[in-house]
Write a protein that holds these residues in place. Structure first.
Motif, PDB file in Angstrom:
ATOM      1  N   ASP A 359       0.845  -1.204   0.000  1.00 59.09           N
ATOM      2  CA  ASP A 359       0.000   0.000   0.000  1.00 59.09           C
ATOM      3  C   ASP A 359       0.878   1.251   0.000  1.00 59.09           C
ATOM      4  OD1 ASP A 359       0.781   0.562   2.639  1.00 59.09           O
ATOM      5  OD2 ASP A 359      -1.009  -0.351   3.520  1.00 59.09           O
ATOM      6  N   ASP A 360       0.227   2.429   0.115  1.00 60.05           N
ATOM      7  CA  ASP A 360       0.962   3.684  -0.029  1.00 60.05           C
ATOM      8  C   ASP A 360       1.842   4.034   1.173  1.00 60.05           C
ATOM      9  OD1 ASP A 360      -1.089   4.224   1.704  1.00 60.05           O
ATOM     10  OD2 ASP A 360      -2.008   5.822   0.520  1.00 60.05           O
ATOM     11  N   SER A 361       1.910   3.161   2.166  1.00 59.28           N
ATOM     12  CA  SER A 361       2.827   3.387   3.285  1.00 59.28           C
ATOM     13  C   SER A 361       4.226   2.867   2.970  1.00 59.28           C
ATOM     14  CB  SER A 361       2.302   2.693   4.554  1.00 59.28           C
ATOM     15  OG  SER A 361       2.377   1.277   4.402  1.00 59.28           O
ATOM     16  N   VAL A 362       4.351   2.129   1.873  1.00 60.49           N
ATOM     17  CA  VAL A 362       5.620   1.469   1.550  1.00 60.49           C
ATOM     18  C   VAL A 362       6.613   2.432   0.913  1.00 60.49           C
ATOM     19  CG1 VAL A 362       6.687  -0.291   0.072  1.00 60.49           C
ATOM     20  CG2 VAL A 362       4.597  -0.812   1.309  1.00 60.49           C
ATOM     21  N   ASP A 363       7.841   2.396   1.410  1.00 63.54           N
ATOM     22  CA  ASP A 363       8.959   3.089   0.767  1.00 63.54           C
ATOM     23  C   ASP A 363       9.496   2.128  -0.288  1.00 63.54           C
ATOM     24  OD1 ASP A 363      11.594   3.902   0.064  1.00 63.54           O
ATOM     25  OD2 ASP A 363      11.758   5.062   1.908  1.00 63.54           O
ATOM     26  N   ILE A 364       9.260   2.424  -1.560  1.00 67.47           N
ATOM     27  CA  ILE A 364       9.614   1.529  -2.666  1.00 67.47           C
ATOM     28  C   ILE A 364      11.113   1.236  -2.692  1.00 67.47           C
ATOM     29  CG2 ILE A 364       9.862   1.512  -5.190  1.00 67.47           C
ATOM     30  CD1 ILE A 364       7.148   0.540  -4.344  1.00 67.47           C
ATOM     31  N   VAL A 365      11.925   2.227  -2.395  1.00 73.45           N
ATOM     32  CA  VAL A 365      13.387   2.035  -2.401  1.00 73.45           C
ATOM     33  C   VAL A 365      13.783   1.045  -1.311  1.00 73.45           C
ATOM     34  CG1 VAL A 365      15.631   3.189  -2.340  1.00 73.45           C
ATOM     35  CG2 VAL A 365      13.654   4.398  -3.270  1.00 73.45           C
ATOM     36  N   GLU A 366      13.186   1.197  -0.139  1.00 75.30           N
ATOM     37  CA  GLU A 366      13.460   0.269   0.968  1.00 75.30           C
ATOM     38  C   GLU A 366      13.025  -1.155   0.591  1.00 75.30           C
ATOM     39  OE1 GLU A 366      14.846   0.613   3.941  1.00 75.30           O
ATOM     40  OE2 GLU A 366      14.903   2.757   4.368  1.00 75.30           O
ATOM     41  N   ALA A 367      11.860  -1.261  -0.050  1.00 79.51           N
ATOM     42  CA  ALA A 367      11.342  -2.583  -0.437  1.00 79.51           C
ATOM     43  C   ALA A 367      12.287  -3.278  -1.404  1.00 79.51           C
ATOM     44  CB  ALA A 367       9.953  -2.436  -1.063  1.00 79.51           C
ATOM     45  N   LEU A 368      12.766  -2.536  -2.408  1.00 76.26           N
ATOM     46  CA  LEU A 368      13.687  -3.133  -3.376  1.00 76.26           C
ATOM     47  C   LEU A 368      15.028  -3.458  -2.738  1.00 76.26           C
ATOM     48  CD1 LEU A 368      14.195  -4.034  -6.273  1.00 76.26           C
ATOM     49  CD2 LEU A 368      14.948  -1.708  -6.799  1.00 76.26           C
ATOM     50  N   ALA A 369      15.466  -2.615  -1.819  1.00 78.98           N
ATOM     51  CA  ALA A 369      16.731  -2.880  -1.122  1.00 78.98           C
ATOM     52  C   ALA A 369      16.654  -4.195  -0.353  1.00 78.98           C
ATOM     53  CB  ALA A 369      17.055  -1.728  -0.166  1.00 78.98           C
ATOM     54  N   ASN A 370      15.501  -4.443   0.243  1.00 75.86           N
ATOM     55  CA  ASN A 370      15.288  -5.690   0.987  1.00 75.86           C
ATOM     56  C   ASN A 370      15.376  -6.895   0.058  1.00 75.86           C
ATOM     57  OD1 ASN A 370      14.626  -7.261   3.264  1.00 75.86           O
ATOM     58  ND2 ASN A 370      12.453  -7.216   2.754  1.00 75.86           N
ATOM     59  N   LEU A 371      14.706  -6.807  -1.107  1.00 74.72           N
ATOM     60  CA  LEU A 371      14.738  -7.903  -2.074  1.00 74.72           C
ATOM     61  C   LEU A 371      16.151  -8.117  -2.609  1.00 74.72           C
ATOM     62  CD1 LEU A 371      11.534  -7.346  -4.260  1.00 74.72           C
ATOM     63  CD2 LEU A 371      11.880  -9.044  -2.478  1.00 74.72           C
ATOM     64  N   SER A 372      16.829  -7.039  -2.948  1.00 75.98           N
ATOM     65  CA  SER A 372      18.153  -7.153  -3.549  1.00 75.98           C
ATOM     66  C   SER A 372      19.183  -7.715  -2.571  1.00 75.98           C
ATOM     67  CB  SER A 372      18.619  -5.787  -4.075  1.00 75.98           C
ATOM     68  OG  SER A 372      17.853  -5.419  -5.199  1.00 75.98           O
TER      69      SER A 372
END
Length: 477
Positions: A359-372
């Motif tokens: 949802d809109d609470s997500v920091d997209i950069v943080e999310a991708l950093a976690n996956l990477s």
């Protein structure tokens, strides 16, 4: 309105249903195996004969069953590639190394209905003249391994495994092999290397296609847990009847792992293509909607390696009109049918059928950093583009999420990600680690640039502040 259609999970969550063989037999367990053993050699119209094994393989081909592990390749076609003329033994391996982030469907089967998997495996082994089979289970699932070993012991005691099964003259042994917690072992040739006791470096294809040169350089079939369970139901109802479930080219059911920012995360079994992403997220029978006061930002539709979908995106899908002509229909992201082909047309995949909702609470950069960070850790290191590239991407994203970013980092990330996939690596891990980066950048680049720019501006102020202080002190003196 879309509804759950429980085929594989029909009994798993029923009150009082237990994973032991007595409960399974009370619910009709192993009756389909007896039906498979009862197949007789058939004489065809042109005078040729068809063995029971060939008939079973044909039923699977007729069913249209596609692999449930990630690639969605035809199960019947995969079986047809097996080298049956080499004189070597044929092996079957169940890939239970469920380690794609966001995926938790196979463990439901293993923990709650292990004999369904075993029955599906025995039928598959019989259909392919296999005498030795393995269940390769993820290292982080110790309880699942215990349950499977107990189930195999029960099956042997009832003569569903071992010598001369049910008096048919057919012999089959099956073993559980625990992995050691490596994501790469979900790749079939890496899994085979691990099963042989070696470092799980995936093999190059060609020549090492498992159907010809698999376990111990012998023909080998590698199928997912859910795929093998489906074989039991195909034989029970017939391939043509099974093909009526779901939609054309997307037959049967799928167990969807739904996680993230929905009110009812969990696993749901649906007919393939009979529910849209909107229904899976918002219907009261499934996700039940987003958290109160929040808006949808993005969806990862098929496990963490599938390309992200942005809220509000539109796609042109090929569909047939009333006259059967193919037309392009503009479709909102949420109205995509959840099947193999529609998601592929949208530039992503259903993969391991794991939907991660943001949802809109997500920091997209943080999310991708976690996956990477996950992919950098899990690269086996055999191929340079993947070994170096996954780490570079993770380090760049670490910089962006720790106040050390640069506005140019978005382009830098894209350049790295573009130089990993496309046949530059032995296995598909190169694609798995780069696709999230490519798609996140394609759809949310402004957030990456803004984060890097904010870091640069803050650092510039920090550098100029001491200089200004010294200037003021000098002027004061």
């Amino acid at each position: 309105m879309a509804q759950e259609y429980k085929l594989i999970l029909k009994h798993a969550d029923e009150p009082g249903y237990t994973p032991d063989i007595a409960c399974y037999l009370r619910h009709g367990g192993y009756e389909t195996l007896k039906k498979a053993f009862a197949f007789q050699t058939k004489t065809l119209a042109e005078g040729k004969t068809q063995t029971p094994q060939e008939q079973l393989r044909q039923e699977v081909m007729t069913s249209g069953l596609r692999g449930r592990g990630g690639a969605g390749f035809s199960c019947g076609l995969k079986w047809s590639f097996v080298d049956r003329k080499s004189g070597k033994p044929i092996y079957l391996i169940c890939n239970a190394d469920e380690s794609e982030p966001g995926t938790f469907k196979d463990r439901q089967i293993i923990h709650k209905d292990p004999h369904q998997l075993i029955e599906g495996m025995i039928i598959s082994c019989f259909a392919n003249d296999v005498k030795l089979a393995y269940i390769y289970i993820r290292g982080e699932m110790p309880e699942g391994a215990k349950i499977l070993n107990a189930a195999l012991k029960e099956a042997r005691a009832k003569n569903f495994l071992g010598k001369n099964i049910l008096g048919t003259g057919y012999d089959l042994e099956m073993h559980v092999h625990r992995g050691a917690g490596a994501y790469i072992c979900g790749e079939e040739t890496g899994l085979i290397e691990s099963l042989e006791g070696k470092r799980p470096y995936p093999r190059i294809k060609p020549p090492y296609f498992p159907a010809v040169l698999g376990l111990w350089m012998c023909p080998t079939i590698v199928n997912n847990v859910e795929t093998l369970c489906n074989v039991k139901h195909i034989v029970a109802m017939g391939g043509a009847e099974f093909a009526k479930l779901g939609t054309p080219n997307n037959t049967g059911t799928r167990i969807v792992s739904l996680s993230g920012h929905v009110k009812r995360p969990g696993y749901y079994e649906i007919e393939v293509g009979k529910a849209t992403l909107r229904e899976l997220l918002f219907d009261k029978n499934f996700g039940g909607g987003l958290r109160d006061g929040r808006q949808l930002k993005a969806i990862i539709p098929g496990g963490s390696s599938s390309k992200v979908l942005k809220a509000g995106e539109k796609f042109k899908l090929k569909k047939k009109d009333a006259e059967g002509k193919e037309i392009l229909v503009e479709t909102d992201m949420l109205d995509l049918p959840y099947d193999f082909d529609s998601l592929a047309q949208a530039g992503t995949m259903s993969g391991s059928s794991a939907i991660i909702v943001m949802d809109d609470s997500v920091d997209i950069v943080e999310a991708l950093a976690n996956l990477s960070e996950f992919y950098a850790h899990e690269s086996c290191g055999q191929c340079t583009p993947c070994r170096e590239g996954s780490l570079w991407m993770s380090k760049t994203l670490h910089r962006l999420t720790h106040g050390e970013g640069r506005a140019a980092d978005a382009d830098y990330l894209g350049k790295i990600a573009d130089n990993i996939p496309g046949g530059r690596t032995i296995c598909a891990f190169g694609e798995a680690c780069s696709w999230p980066v490519q798609s996140f950048l394609a759809k949310f680049k402004d957030e990456f640039v803004a984060k890097g720019k904010a870091d640069e501006e803050r650092r510039a102020k920090e550098v100029s502040a001491p200089a200004e202080t010294k200037h003021l002190e000098a002027a004061h003196h």
